[in-house]
Motif scaffolding. Structure first.
Motif, PDB file in Angstrom:
ATOM      1  N   ILE A 176     100.207 -14.407 109.867  1.00 35.09           N
ATOM      2  CA  ILE A 176      99.313 -15.563 109.763  1.00 35.09           C
ATOM      3  C   ILE A 176      97.855 -15.102 109.853  1.00 35.09           C
ATOM      4  CG2 ILE A 176      98.651 -17.765 110.836  1.00 35.09           C
ATOM      5  CD1 ILE A 176     101.512 -17.936 111.928  1.00 35.09           C
ATOM      6  N   ALA A 177      96.997 -15.714 109.048  1.00 33.38           N
ATOM      7  CA  ALA A 177      95.564 -15.389 109.049  1.00 33.38           C
ATOM      8  C   ALA A 177      94.739 -16.646 109.304  1.00 33.38           C
ATOM      9  CB  ALA A 177      95.168 -14.756 107.716  1.00 33.38           C
ATOM     10  N   PHE A 178      93.525 -16.413 109.752  1.00 30.35           N
ATOM     11  CA  PHE A 178      92.574 -17.508 109.984  1.00 30.35           C
ATOM     12  C   PHE A 178      91.282 -17.185 109.264  1.00 30.35           C
ATOM     13  CE2 PHE A 178      89.014 -19.409 112.237  1.00 30.35           C
ATOM     14  CZ  PHE A 178      89.415 -20.722 112.408  1.00 30.35           C
ATOM     15  N   ASP A 193      99.352 -10.178 115.800  1.00 32.63           N
ATOM     16  CA  ASP A 193      98.105 -10.924 115.986  1.00 32.63           C
ATOM     17  C   ASP A 193      97.635 -11.530 114.666  1.00 32.63           C
ATOM     18  OD1 ASP A 193      98.162 -10.155 118.609  1.00 32.63           O
ATOM     19  OD2 ASP A 193      96.694  -8.539 118.365  1.00 32.63           O
ATOM     20  N   ALA A 194      97.090 -12.734 114.745  1.00 34.99           N
ATOM     21  CA  ALA A 194      96.569 -13.402 113.552  1.00 34.99           C
ATOM     22  C   ALA A 194      95.306 -12.692 113.064  1.00 34.99           C
ATOM     23  CB  ALA A 194      96.257 -14.864 113.865  1.00 34.99           C
ATOM     24  N   LEU A 195      95.259 -12.404 111.779  1.00 34.38           N
ATOM     25  CA  LEU A 195      94.077 -11.797 111.174  1.00 34.38           C
ATOM     26  C   LEU A 195      92.923 -12.794 111.221  1.00 34.38           C
ATOM     27  CD1 LEU A 195      92.673  -9.601 109.406  1.00 34.38           C
ATOM     28  CD2 LEU A 195      93.620 -10.805 107.411  1.00 34.38           C
ATOM     29  N   ARG A 196      91.732 -12.334 111.570  1.00 31.93           N
ATOM     30  CA  ARG A 196      90.550 -13.194 111.643  1.00 31.93           C
ATOM     31  C   ARG A 196      89.549 -12.767 110.590  1.00 31.93           C
ATOM     32  NH1 ARG A 196      86.534 -16.611 112.321  1.00 31.93           N
ATOM     33  NH2 ARG A 196      85.858 -17.201 114.406  1.00 31.93           N
ATOM     34  N   VAL A 197      89.263 -13.650 109.626  1.00 31.35           N
ATOM     35  CA  VAL A 197      88.236 -13.405 108.609  1.00 31.35           C
ATOM     36  C   VAL A 197      87.054 -14.310 108.908  1.00 31.35           C
ATOM     37  CG1 VAL A 197      87.645 -13.664 106.177  1.00 31.35           C
ATOM     38  CG2 VAL A 197      89.846 -12.659 106.824  1.00 31.35           C
ATOM     39  N   LEU A 230      89.732 -11.938 100.837  1.00 29.21           N
ATOM     40  CA  LEU A 230      89.592 -11.025 101.974  1.00 29.21           C
ATOM     41  C   LEU A 230      90.899 -10.924 102.763  1.00 29.21           C
ATOM     42  CD1 LEU A 230      86.016 -11.985 103.217  1.00 29.21           C
ATOM     43  CD2 LEU A 230      86.714  -9.833 102.157  1.00 29.21           C
ATOM     44  N   VAL A 231      91.577 -12.050 102.918  1.00 31.47           N
ATOM     45  CA  VAL A 231      92.857 -12.030 103.630  1.00 31.47           C
ATOM     46  C   VAL A 231      93.865 -11.161 102.891  1.00 31.47           C
ATOM     47  CG1 VAL A 231      94.879 -13.411 104.262  1.00 31.47           C
ATOM     48  CG2 VAL A 231      92.574 -14.225 104.823  1.00 31.47           C
ATOM     49  N   GLU A 240      95.399  -7.865 104.421  1.00 34.62           N
ATOM     50  CA  GLU A 240      96.794  -8.004 104.830  1.00 34.62           C
ATOM     51  C   GLU A 240      97.582  -8.653 103.700  1.00 34.62           C
ATOM     52  OE1 GLU A 240      99.780  -7.195 106.082  1.00 34.62           O
ATOM     53  OE2 GLU A 240      98.516  -6.844 107.850  1.00 34.62           O
ATOM     54  N   PRO A 241      98.019  -7.851 102.710  1.00 37.01           N
ATOM     55  CA  PRO A 241      98.688  -8.405 101.515  1.00 37.01           C
ATOM     56  C   PRO A 241      99.971  -9.174 101.823  1.00 37.01           C
ATOM     57  CG  PRO A 241      98.029  -6.118 101.153  1.00 37.01           C
ATOM     58  CD  PRO A 241      97.832  -6.393 102.607  1.00 37.01           C
ATOM     59  N   MET A 242     100.598  -8.907 102.948  1.00 38.08           N
ATOM     60  CA  MET A 242     101.850  -9.577 103.279  1.00 38.08           C
ATOM     61  C   MET A 242     101.644 -10.910 104.002  1.00 38.08           C
ATOM     62  SD  MET A 242     103.931  -7.607 101.872  1.00 38.08           S
ATOM     63  CE  MET A 242     105.479  -8.323 102.449  1.00 38.08           C
TER      64      MET A 242
END
Length: 344
Positions: free
Chosen positions: A193-195, A224-228, A245-246, A250-252
């Motif tokens: 998951i990304a933010f 951990d959630a990716l933070r952009v 950017l996400v 983090e391509p997955m």
């Protein structure tokens, strides 16, 4: 005769004074002042007579002079981070609707998410001696906090209740809202998951949503959630930039929480253009439940807040303080709603 002639000349020049109104209405200048300031110390019959004269003579009250005399003005200052958001517009409209019924005007300051601009705006607005100040968020510079505390005017901070206000606060928990989104994304099977949101030093409310999301992700035992972080203020193109950017970092990634619908909606449109299936390949959630959220395909899952209710509550809270009413609490926590649609 000389006095009468000078008054006639002033009226012909468009400069009608309070004394002119008093003379025509057969009352004292003090009574006219009380009518203008909406004082209850005037009978309804006298009030109507004075108001009729004011209308006929086209008298314009001198707010500046009355402000100097009373060390205040019938103005409330509202400071927001951007004029381009429909959410902040809805809040301001409710504030205006509530305060104008009490003959109180609203003056607006726009910070563009800049701490330096907020400092300059708050200082400038305080020089106008407002009856109160309504701010956005709980995070402000030490200088702004000092200015407001020294001013002695009522202060209401909106859009956030995850902390201690300078004086009073009306809003919702951004931490809880972010946590609710995280629980939803985890429950639907997301693994990475990304933010995407504004830079943490510019938008503390987005940062709180991210921290809430992280708590849900941690509880689910996920990475951990990716933070952009993007610079504020943001435009619609930043939704596509955030998506890029996400996927680069983090391509997955299989779920993205955007801190505003204004980014989530362009991201959905870009996914459609690229052939990325939403939500099968990538779930998307926004924040705000803007008008277009339900019109894109797939429709946007998002968090609905209540900016109009928030504005009304803030204005009423301010009026209660000004009227000397006893306070049961210095904080009003409103609810938010997770609206699940097709994108997640």
């Amino acid at each position: 005769m000389k006095t009468s002639k000078s008054r006639k000349d002033s009226r012909s020049a468009g400069t009608v004074t309070m004394n002119d109104v008093a003379e025509h209405a057969g009352v004292s200048a003090q009574t006219v002042s009380r009518v203008v300031s909406n004082s209850p110390l005037v009978t309804e019959k006298t009030r109507r007579r004075v108001q009729e004269v004011i209308k006929n003579l086209r008298y314009i009250p001198n707010d500046a002079a009355r402000s100097l005399a009373s060390a205040t003005s019938r103005v409330v200052a509202v400071v927001i981070p951007t004029l381009s958001s429909s959410a902040f517009s809805a809040e301001i409209k409710s504030v205006i609707d509530t305060l104008e019924a009490q003959r109180i005007s609203v003056i607006i300051g726009n910070t563009e998410y800049s701490q330096e601009r907020e400092e300059a705006i708050v200082q400038s607005l305080l020089e106008r001696r407002p009856m109160g100040v309504i701010l956005t968020g709980l995070q402000h510079s030490a200088h702004v906090r000092s200015l407001l505390q020294q001013s002695g005017v009522p202060v209401i901070e909106t859009w956030d209740t995850d902390g201690d206000p300078i004086d009073m606060a009306v809003g919702f928990s951004n931490l809880t809202a972010g946590y609710d989104v995280g629980k939803l994304l985890c429950a639907r099977g997301a693994k990475r998951i990304a933010f995407v949101g504004g830079a943490r030093e510019q938008d503390s409310r987005a940062q709180s949503r991210y921290l809430g999301l992280c708590r849900a992700v941690e509880e689910a035992g996920l990475p951990d959630a990716l933070r952009v972080e993007l610079q504020m203020p943001m435009s619609a193109s930043d939704g596509v930039k955030g998506l890029d950017l996400v996927l680069q970092q983090e391509p997955m990634t299989d779920a993205i929480f955007f801190s505003a619908d204004t980014m989530a909606i362009p991201a959905i449109l870009e996914c459609n253009r690229r052939g990325i299936r939403v939500p099968e390949q990538l779930a998307i959630c926004g924040f705000g439940d803007y008008e277009l959220a339900g019109l894109v395909t797939p429709s946007l899952t998002t968090v609905r807040t209540k900016p109009d209710e928030m504005g009304t509550a803030a204005a009423r809270m301010l009026l209660a303080r000004l009227n000397g009413e006893e306070e049961t609490s210095n904080k009003i926590v409103l609810t938010h709603q997770l609206v699940r649609r097709g994108s997640a």
